[in-house]
Design an enzyme around this catalytic site. Structure first.
Site, PDB file in Angstrom:
ATOM      1  N   THR A  11      35.864  28.131  21.236  1.00  0.00           N
ATOM      2  CA  THR A  11      34.957  27.014  20.965  1.00  0.00           C
ATOM      3  C   THR A  11      34.612  26.245  22.246  1.00  0.00           C
ATOM      4  OG1 THR A  11      36.026  26.829  18.821  1.00  0.00           O
ATOM      5  CG2 THR A  11      34.673  24.971  19.501  1.00  0.00           C
ATOM      6  N   ALA A  31      25.589  17.391  40.652  1.00  0.00           N
ATOM      7  CA  ALA A  31      26.715  18.022  41.362  1.00  0.00           C
ATOM      8  C   ALA A  31      26.375  18.257  42.834  1.00  0.00           C
ATOM      9  CB  ALA A  31      27.066  19.345  40.687  1.00  0.00           C
ATOM     10  N   LYS A 100      45.450  19.291  25.857  1.00  0.00           N
ATOM     11  CA  LYS A 100      46.378  18.132  25.862  1.00  0.00           C
ATOM     12  C   LYS A 100      47.839  18.562  25.911  1.00  0.00           C
ATOM     13  CE  LYS A 100      45.366  18.966  21.477  1.00  0.00           C
ATOM     14  NZ  LYS A 100      44.144  19.133  20.762  1.00  0.00           N
ATOM     15  N   GLU A 124      39.590  15.217  31.671  1.00  0.00           N
ATOM     16  CA  GLU A 124      38.913  14.219  30.825  1.00  0.00           C
ATOM     17  C   GLU A 124      38.885  14.622  29.349  1.00  0.00           C
ATOM     18  OE1 GLU A 124      37.330  10.993  31.660  1.00  0.00           O
ATOM     19  OE2 GLU A 124      37.729  11.119  29.518  1.00  0.00           O
ATOM     20  N   ASP A 196      49.415  16.053  17.560  1.00  0.00           N
ATOM     21  CA  ASP A 196      48.235  16.069  18.435  1.00  0.00           C
ATOM     22  C   ASP A 196      48.013  14.666  19.034  1.00  0.00           C
ATOM     23  OD1 ASP A 196      45.401  17.359  19.066  1.00  0.00           O
ATOM     24  OD2 ASP A 196      44.996  15.418  18.144  1.00  0.00           O
ATOM     25  N   LYS A 200      48.363  13.036  23.052  1.00  0.00           N
ATOM     26  CA  LYS A 200      47.267  12.271  23.669  1.00  0.00           C
ATOM     27  C   LYS A 200      47.730  10.880  24.110  1.00  0.00           C
ATOM     28  CE  LYS A 200      43.722  14.797  21.059  1.00  0.00           C
ATOM     29  NZ  LYS A 200      43.004  14.852  19.780  1.00  0.00           N
TER      30      LYS A 200
HETATM   31  N1  HSE Z   1      42.486  18.675  16.062  1.00  0.00           N
HETATM   32  C1  HSE Z   1      42.018  17.673  16.963  1.00  0.00           C
HETATM   33  C2  HSE Z   1      41.367  16.537  16.168  1.00  0.00           C
HETATM   34  C3  HSE Z   1      41.023  18.292  17.926  1.00  0.00           C
HETATM   35  O1  HSE Z   1      41.204  16.676  14.953  1.00  0.00           O
HETATM   36  O2  HSE Z   1      41.068  15.492  16.726  1.00  0.00           O
HETATM   37  C4  HSE Z   1      40.829  17.533  19.206  1.00  0.00           C
HETATM   38  O3  HSE Z   1      41.998  17.444  19.967  1.00  0.00           O
END
Ligand code: HSE
Length: 400
Positions: A11, A31, A100, A124, A196, A200
């Site tokens: 993706t 750039a 991440k 980023e 997740d 982060k």
């Molecule tokens: N699975 C993550 C979300 C994707 O739903 O935010 C982005 O890190």
């Protein structure tokens, strides 16, 4: 001409190609040079794809090609991403990643290697997808001591909680819906258990304090225990339930946590719904700032990756200083953190009042046989002690 190699044509990797094609002229202008994809590394072949002839299967080809100046890591997971990225940096190649898990675990080391090599390791897209937050923390907000950073950092769970709120559905039903829309993975554990978001907030806290914050040290609770009845209580109180990833600087040190919270209408993240992410930042001189947008998805995430490529092109052979050392930051013990709680207990109001003297009771039409109440502010430790005095606590959700 700046030649790049993309690791992983899923993706994000294919999104990077799409963004480079869509905006090729403006990107080249910004750039200062054209960007050309020289290789795409993937286990698969892509017959019929316009990039078919760029696809290779052997990482050695990239690592040993002196023409490749930028490696885009879009594979996900810690290995082999870590091995490939480290090797690229040691070979003098700049790297950008959206990963991440890699950044949370090895960010400090990879940043240090990039600095020694006078090149760049940028990430980023690893937090908040297309929302700029890493660069603002590393450049625009450097005059501040960041005292709080609190985000809705997971789009899947925000979509699910929004759907539960607006449609009165149960967790299992919204999970199926999120999976059918492709938001949640077949194995949704990392999203719904908060892992997740935990990685982060570990990255953001490391950037804010300039030291390594281990994600394993961050208390993490997901949304799997949130029910339609909890949402009804929240609605009666004019609140919403959101999965927050938060870190705060206190006199004792940094406190970080991922958990569902009940937010009042005054909270800046109250209105962030569906798959959107938002990050609230409070600086000691800036005051409040908010960053809002698409926290996931092919093109938003690729937008952030390509912006990193542009930044790398503007800083070839010059390291952009990122303050994140490998020295570990010990977080404040979660038991000492102050919170306020919403509780559902089987006991009656009198028994509750005997334990939680400041309890404010909440009643929801149609929910009987239990007592809903808000506690005063207390440490997590004090709450656990008091809660142990009640026999049947069915739910407890922190309140902000
Ligand atoms: N699975 C993550 C979300 C994707 O739903 O935010 C982005 O890190």
């Amino acid at each position: 001409m700046i030649k790049i190699a993309i690791l992983g044509y899923g993706t994000i990797g294919s999104g990077v190609v799409e963004v480079l094609n869509t905006n090729s002229e403006s990107i080249a202008k910004r750039a200062g040079d054209e960007i050309e994809v020289k290789y795409i590394l993937d286990l698969r072949d892509f017959p019929g794809d316009p990039m078919e002839d760029k696809v290779i299967h052997d990482y050695d080809v990239i690592a040993k090609d002196p023409e490749v100046q930028v490696v885009v890591e879009a594979m996900g997971g810690v290995e082999p991403a870590y091995t490939f990225v480290k090797r690229a940096l040691l070979a003098g190649k700049n790297v950008t990643t959206s990963n991440k898990a890699l950044v949370a675990k090895h960010g400090a080391e990879l940043i240090a290697i990039a600095r020694e090599q006078s090149i760049n390791f940028l990430f980023e897209a690893s937090v908040g997808g297309g929302i700029p937050i890493i660069r603002p923390l590393n450049s625009s907000l450097t005059a501040d001591e960041i005292e709080e950073i609190t985000g809705i950092l997971n789009g899947t769970t925000n979509y699910m909680l929004s759907k539960m709120t607006f449609e009165g559905l149960e967790f299992d039903d919204v999970l199926k819906d999120a999976q059918s829309r492709g938001y949640a993975e077949a194995d949704p554990t990392a999203d719904i258990e908060g892992y997740d978001a935990c990685r982060k907030i570990a990255i953001l806290t490391s950037l804010v304090c300039g030291q390594q914050v281990d994600f394993e040290d961050i208390y993490t609770e997901g949304i799997t225990k949130i029910t339609a009845d909890d949402i009804k209580y929240a609605q009666v109180m004019g609140r919403v339930i959101k999965l927050l990833a938060t870190s705060r600087k206190t006199e004792e040190g940094y406190c970080a946590m991922v958990a569902p919270f009940m937010l009042s209408q005054q909270h800046p993240l109250y209105s962030v719904n569906d798959v959107f992410n938002a990050i609230f930042v409070h600086g000691n001189v800036l005051g409040d700032a908010m960053f809002y947008g698409s926290g996931a998805g092919k093109l938003p995430t690729a937008s952030a990756v390509v912006a990193d490529i542009v930044d790398i092109a503007k800083h070839l052979h010059k390291n952009i200083l990122i303050s994140w050392s490998s020295g570990k930051m010990d977080l404040v013990d979660k038991r000492k953190v102050q919170s306020r709680f919403f509780v559902r207990a089987a006991e009656g109001q009198e028994q509750v009042k005997a334990v939680f003297s400041e309890a404010e009771f909440v009643e929801v039409p149609g929910i009987t046989g239990e007592t809903g109440f808000l506690t005063g502010v207390m440490t997590e430790e004090a709450f656990e002690e008091k809660a142990a005095a009640l026999k049947d606590i069915r739910q407890r959700i922190r309140v902000v």
